[in-house]
Design a protein around this motif. Structure first.
Motif, short mmCIF file in Angstrom:
data_model
loop_
_atom_site.label_atom_id
_atom_site.label_comp_id
_atom_site.label_asym_id
_atom_site.label_seq_id
_atom_site.Cartn_x
_atom_site.Cartn_y
_atom_site.Cartn_z
N TRP A 1 0.87 -1.19 0.00
CA TRP A 1 0.00 0.00 0.00
C TRP A 1 0.90 1.23 0.00
O TRP A 1 1.48 1.56 1.03
N PRO A 2 1.06 1.94 -1.13
CA PRO A 2 2.01 3.06 -1.18
C PRO A 2 1.67 4.22 -0.24
O PRO A 2 2.56 5.00 0.11
N CYS A 3 0.44 4.32 0.20
CA CYS A 3 0.10 5.38 1.16
C CYS A 3 0.65 5.07 2.56
O CYS A 3 0.86 5.97 3.36
N PHE A 4 0.89 3.79 2.86
CA PHE A 4 1.27 3.38 4.20
C PHE A 4 2.59 2.62 4.27
O PHE A 4 3.12 2.41 5.35
N GLU A 5 3.09 2.17 3.11
CA GLU A 5 4.28 1.31 3.10
C GLU A 5 5.24 1.72 1.98
O GLU A 5 4.86 2.41 1.04
N LEU A 6 6.49 1.28 2.13
CA LEU A 6 7.53 1.46 1.11
C LEU A 6 7.91 0.09 0.56
O LEU A 6 7.94 -0.88 1.30
N CYS A 7 8.22 0.03 -0.72
CA CYS A 7 8.78 -1.19 -1.32
C CYS A 7 10.27 -0.95 -1.46
O CYS A 7 10.70 -0.04 -2.17
N CYS A 8 11.07 -1.75 -0.75
CA CYS A 8 12.51 -1.51 -0.69
C CYS A 8 13.28 -2.71 -1.22
O CYS A 8 13.14 -3.82 -0.69
N PRO B 1 20.84 -12.68 -3.32
CA PRO B 1 19.91 -12.68 -4.45
C PRO B 1 18.90 -11.52 -4.33
O PRO B 1 18.56 -11.13 -3.22
N GLN B 2 18.47 -11.00 -5.47
CA GLN B 2 17.53 -9.87 -5.46
C GLN B 2 16.25 -10.24 -4.73
O GLN B 2 15.62 -11.25 -5.06
N ARG B 3 15.90 -9.47 -3.73
CA ARG B 3 14.63 -9.65 -3.04
C ARG B 3 14.13 -8.30 -2.58
O ARG B 3 14.87 -7.31 -2.62
N PHE B 4 12.88 -8.24 -2.15
CA PHE B 4 12.26 -6.99 -1.76
C PHE B 4 11.70 -7.11 -0.35
O PHE B 4 11.30 -8.19 0.08
N VAL B 5 11.67 -5.99 0.34
CA VAL B 5 11.13 -5.91 1.69
C VAL B 5 10.13 -4.76 1.71
O VAL B 5 10.38 -3.70 1.15
N VAL B 6 8.97 -4.99 2.32
CA VAL B 6 8.00 -3.92 2.52
C VAL B 6 8.24 -3.34 3.90
O VAL B 6 8.36 -4.07 4.88
N LYS B 7 8.36 -2.00 3.93
CA LYS B 7 8.61 -1.31 5.20
C LYS B 7 7.48 -0.33 5.49
O LYS B 7 6.81 0.15 4.58
N VAL B 8 7.27 -0.05 6.75
CA VAL B 8 6.18 0.81 7.21
C VAL B 8 6.60 2.27 7.09
O VAL B 8 7.71 2.65 7.47
N LYS B 9 5.70 3.09 6.56
CA LYS B 9 5.92 4.54 6.56
C LYS B 9 5.54 5.06 7.94
O LYS B 9 4.51 4.66 8.50
N CYS C 1 13.87 3.92 2.98
CA CYS C 1 14.07 2.47 3.09
C CYS C 1 15.10 2.10 4.15
O CYS C 1 14.92 1.15 4.89
N PHE C 2 16.18 2.86 4.25
CA PHE C 2 17.26 2.49 5.18
C PHE C 2 16.87 2.67 6.64
O PHE C 2 17.46 2.03 7.51
N SER C 3 15.87 3.50 6.94
CA SER C 3 15.57 3.78 8.34
C SER C 3 14.17 3.34 8.79
O SER C 3 13.87 3.42 9.97
N SER C 4 13.33 2.89 7.89
CA SER C 4 11.96 2.51 8.26
C SER C 4 11.90 1.07 8.78
O SER C 4 12.67 0.22 8.32
N PRO C 5 10.98 0.78 9.70
CA PRO C 5 10.85 -0.59 10.22
C PRO C 5 10.26 -1.55 9.18
O PRO C 5 9.40 -1.18 8.40
N ILE C 6 10.73 -2.79 9.20
CA ILE C 6 10.26 -3.80 8.25
C ILE C 6 8.85 -4.24 8.61
O ILE C 6 8.54 -4.52 9.77
#
Length: 120
Positions: A77-84, A90-98, A106-111
């Motif tokens: 949800w781009p209004c509430f989360e970041l895709c990092c 290997p290439q992977r993605f983490v969703v973090k909370v805004k 991305c570097f400072s937000s909680p996973i």
């Protein structure tokens, strides 16, 4: 008692709350007022006004219920989360909370959750 009744411009009744809730015409109670009467500045995204009960400002105005793809198999949800993207291994993605009220990075937000590829 209740104390004095608050009034706005020209003795019209004071209307509190967010401006988008003031969609009633004040002209019935205040004949000198025309159209909508905003009692406080509306939230802005760049040069556009938006309704934070239904939308967010993420460089552009988005509906709160908008989702986007994060990596090959995960939505966020781009209004509430970041895709990092994670750059080690290997290439992977983490969703973090805004974090509300703070510019989120991305570097400072909680996973919130990992979006790694599902095993075969």
């Amino acid at each position: 008692g209740q104390g004095p009744r608050r009034t706005g411009r020209g003795g019209c009744p004071w209307v509190s709350g967010p401006p988008w809730t003031h969609t009633i015409s004040i002209s019935a109670r205040c004949p000198h007022a025309s159209g909508l009467w905003l009692c406080q500045p509306a939230p802005r995204c760049g040069d556009q006004i938006y309704n934070p009960w239904e939308q967010c400002c993420d460089d552009t105005i988005l509906p709160l219920n908008r989702t986007r793809l994060c990596g090959p198999d995960c939505t966020f949800w781009p209004c509430f989360e970041l895709c990092c993207p994670e750059y080690f291994g290997p290439q992977r993605f983490v969703v973090k909370v805004k974090v509300l009220g703070v510019k989120s990075w991305c570097f400072s937000s909680p996973i919130s959750r990992n979006c790694s590829r599902k095993p075969f």
